[in-house]
Enzyme design. Sequence first.
Site, mmCIF file in Angstrom:
data_model
loop_
_atom_site.group_PDB
_atom_site.id
_atom_site.type_symbol
_atom_site.label_atom_id
_atom_site.label_comp_id
_atom_site.label_asym_id
_atom_site.label_seq_id
_atom_site.Cartn_x
_atom_site.Cartn_y
_atom_site.Cartn_z
ATOM 1 N N ASP A 46 0.847 -1.194 0.000
ATOM 2 C CA ASP A 46 0.000 0.000 0.000
ATOM 3 C C ASP A 46 0.882 1.244 0.000
ATOM 4 O OD1 ASP A 46 -2.970 1.046 0.765
ATOM 5 O OD2 ASP A 46 -1.458 2.251 1.796
ATOM 6 N N TYR A 51 3.197 9.821 -0.483
ATOM 7 C CA TYR A 51 4.316 9.278 0.294
ATOM 8 C C TYR A 51 5.665 9.517 -0.398
ATOM 9 C CZ TYR A 51 0.462 6.587 2.458
ATOM 10 O OH TYR A 51 -0.712 6.201 3.053
ATOM 11 N N LYS A 76 -2.596 5.885 -4.274
ATOM 12 C CA LYS A 76 -3.696 6.825 -3.979
ATOM 13 C C LYS A 76 -3.439 8.157 -4.660
ATOM 14 C CE LYS A 76 -3.588 4.735 0.619
ATOM 15 N NZ LYS A 76 -2.143 4.596 0.914
ATOM 16 N N HIS A 109 -7.334 9.691 -2.078
ATOM 17 C CA HIS A 109 -6.702 9.637 -0.751
ATOM 18 C C HIS A 109 -7.557 10.313 0.343
ATOM 19 C CE1 HIS A 109 -2.401 9.267 1.052
ATOM 20 N NE2 HIS A 109 -3.307 9.032 1.970
ATOM 21 N N SER A 233 6.467 -1.262 8.977
ATOM 22 C CA SER A 233 7.660 -1.303 9.812
ATOM 23 C C SER A 233 8.861 -1.261 8.885
ATOM 24 C CB SER A 233 7.699 -2.586 10.651
ATOM 25 O OG SER A 233 8.943 -2.662 11.312
ATOM 26 N N VAL A 234 9.976 -0.697 9.348
ATOM 27 C CA VAL A 234 11.197 -0.759 8.536
ATOM 28 C C VAL A 234 12.179 -1.772 9.135
ATOM 29 C CG1 VAL A 234 11.044 1.548 7.537
ATOM 30 C CG2 VAL A 234 12.165 1.254 9.759
ATOM 31 N N ARG A 238 10.357 -7.065 12.880
ATOM 32 C CA ARG A 238 8.948 -6.684 13.069
ATOM 33 C C ARG A 238 8.130 -6.962 11.818
ATOM 34 N NH1 ARG A 238 9.127 -0.899 16.208
ATOM 35 N NH2 ARG A 238 9.090 -1.728 18.332
HETATM 36 P P1 NAD Z 1 0.818 1.380 11.865
HETATM 37 O O1 NAD Z 1 -0.341 1.284 12.789
HETATM 38 O O2 NAD Z 1 1.032 0.356 10.836
HETATM 39 O O3 NAD Z 1 2.114 1.537 12.786
HETATM 40 C C1 NAD Z 1 3.416 1.563 12.249
HETATM 41 C C2 NAD Z 1 4.422 1.887 13.349
HETATM 42 O O4 NAD Z 1 4.245 0.986 14.444
HETATM 43 C C3 NAD Z 1 5.863 1.672 12.888
HETATM 44 O O5 NAD Z 1 6.369 2.868 12.365
HETATM 45 C C4 NAD Z 1 6.574 1.269 14.167
HETATM 46 O O6 NAD Z 1 6.957 2.401 14.893
HETATM 47 C C5 NAD Z 1 5.503 0.561 14.958
HETATM 48 N N1 NAD Z 1 5.529 -0.914 14.821
HETATM 49 C C6 NAD Z 1 5.442 -1.659 13.690
HETATM 50 N N2 NAD Z 1 5.434 -2.972 13.984
HETATM 51 C C7 NAD Z 1 5.533 -3.071 15.326
HETATM 52 C C8 NAD Z 1 5.563 -4.159 16.221
HETATM 53 N N3 NAD Z 1 5.494 -5.412 15.792
HETATM 54 N N4 NAD Z 1 5.654 -3.888 17.549
HETATM 55 C C9 NAD Z 1 5.708 -2.626 18.007
HETATM 56 N N5 NAD Z 1 5.670 -1.536 17.205
HETATM 57 C C10 NAD Z 1 5.582 -1.757 15.872
HETATM 58 O O7 NAD Z 1 0.727 2.849 11.214
HETATM 59 P P2 NAD Z 1 0.760 3.470 9.767
HETATM 60 O O8 NAD Z 1 2.053 3.282 9.091
HETATM 61 O O9 NAD Z 1 0.275 4.870 9.948
HETATM 62 O O10 NAD Z 1 -0.396 2.690 8.981
HETATM 63 C C11 NAD Z 1 -0.160 1.552 8.154
HETATM 64 C C12 NAD Z 1 -0.346 1.907 6.703
HETATM 65 O O11 NAD Z 1 -1.632 2.473 6.471
HETATM 66 C C13 NAD Z 1 0.590 3.004 6.192
HETATM 67 O O12 NAD Z 1 1.913 2.558 6.004
HETATM 68 C C14 NAD Z 1 -0.121 3.420 4.934
HETATM 69 O O13 NAD Z 1 0.119 2.486 3.906
HETATM 70 C C15 NAD Z 1 -1.562 3.395 5.385
HETATM 71 N N6 NAD Z 1 -2.043 4.724 5.841
HETATM 72 C C16 NAD Z 1 -3.020 5.324 5.103
HETATM 73 C C17 NAD Z 1 -3.521 6.564 5.475
HETATM 74 C C18 NAD Z 1 -4.608 7.186 4.654
HETATM 75 O O14 NAD Z 1 -4.916 8.364 4.855
HETATM 76 N N7 NAD Z 1 -5.193 6.477 3.733
HETATM 77 C C19 NAD Z 1 -3.020 7.216 6.607
HETATM 78 C C20 NAD Z 1 -2.035 6.595 7.358
HETATM 79 C C21 NAD Z 1 -1.572 5.334 6.976
#
Ligand code: NAD
Length: 276
Positions: A46, A51, A76, A109, A233-234, A238
């Site tokens: 996604d 981005y 998006k 978006h 996650s990077v 994780r």
């Molecule tokens: P997320 O809820 O996926 O959290 C990601 C963060 O959580 C990471 O940066 C890291 O700090 C932490 N994390 C990851 N794995 C973990 C683990 N196993 N244990 C503990 N901490 C952990 O948040 P996100 O990135 O905002 O959302 C996921 C995806 O949703 C985005 O990458 C994007 O593709 C999408 N998104 C879309 C919109 C939109 O407006 N449509 C907005 C935000 C995100």
Amino acid sequence: MTQVPTIRLNNGVEIPQFGFGVFQVPPEETAQTVRAAFDAGYRHIDTAQMYGNEEGVGQALAESGLSRDEVFITTKLNNDGHSFDAAVKRLDESLAKLRTDHVDLYLIHWPRPREDRYVETWKGLEKAHQDGKARTIGVSNFQPHHLDKLLEETETVPAINQIELHPHMQQAALRSYHERHGIRTEAWSPIGQGKGLLDAPELGEIAQAHDKSAAQVVLRWHIQIGNIIFPKSVTPDRIRENKDIFDFELSHEEMQKIEGMEKAERLGPDPDTFAR
Ligand code: NAD
């Protein structure tokens, strides 16, 4: 049991219920991060024009050795692209960056209701779909009154609405609207961006009972209520951990305990006012 399930969308296209999100992955790290996700078995990515990292996704895809139909790619439309023509033209730019001739899902978006051009923009997405450049089209951050307008004024019911959704913001009303209209729910920030949510004692208890992490418990909860998710996650450990959620099941009581965590608390902006 350990396989990622797929969900059939309202136009028959199948989407893996679990994938990988690249929001806030720096452009120069995106190819290697997506490669790590492919190595861990992820087959759904996604991304978004906003981005700034579609090239990295395209590079990882090209170098992966995977055939195009093995990977589900979403992008998006950026917020400054709200018009019929821009919706089509911006997708062409995305396709060049992603090094492919089609995406699997193209989303608006944000609705930008003050600008109020999302109906016209949606018709641009319909055109992209008719031209074979997007197998499926949908929206993101739409509220029921925005969706009502699309249903009244256009031909295509969105296949997806991608919205902020996690145990502190469960979106019950919007989810039930989606169900009534055959729209599937994608949950963004599924683990609440890894912030306070994961420290909740309720999650700790459930995690301990299953020998899983709090993040895995929340991701499993999403799968069991039918959401499509793509945690980000990077960190390779994780990335693997987040996908390891298909070998256990939460009980009815555990699901109810998580349902009880609702706070109607957004981490991101309100779709009715967000206009960046
Ligand atoms: P997320 O809820 O996926 O959290 C990601 C963060 O959580 C990471 O940066 C890291 O700090 C932490 N994390 C990851 N794995 C973990 C683990 N196993 N244990 C503990 N901490 C952990 O948040 P996100 O990135 O905002 O959302 C996921 C995806 O949703 C985005 O990458 C994007 O593709 C999408 N998104 C879309 C919109 C939109 O407006 N449509 C907005 C935000 C995100």
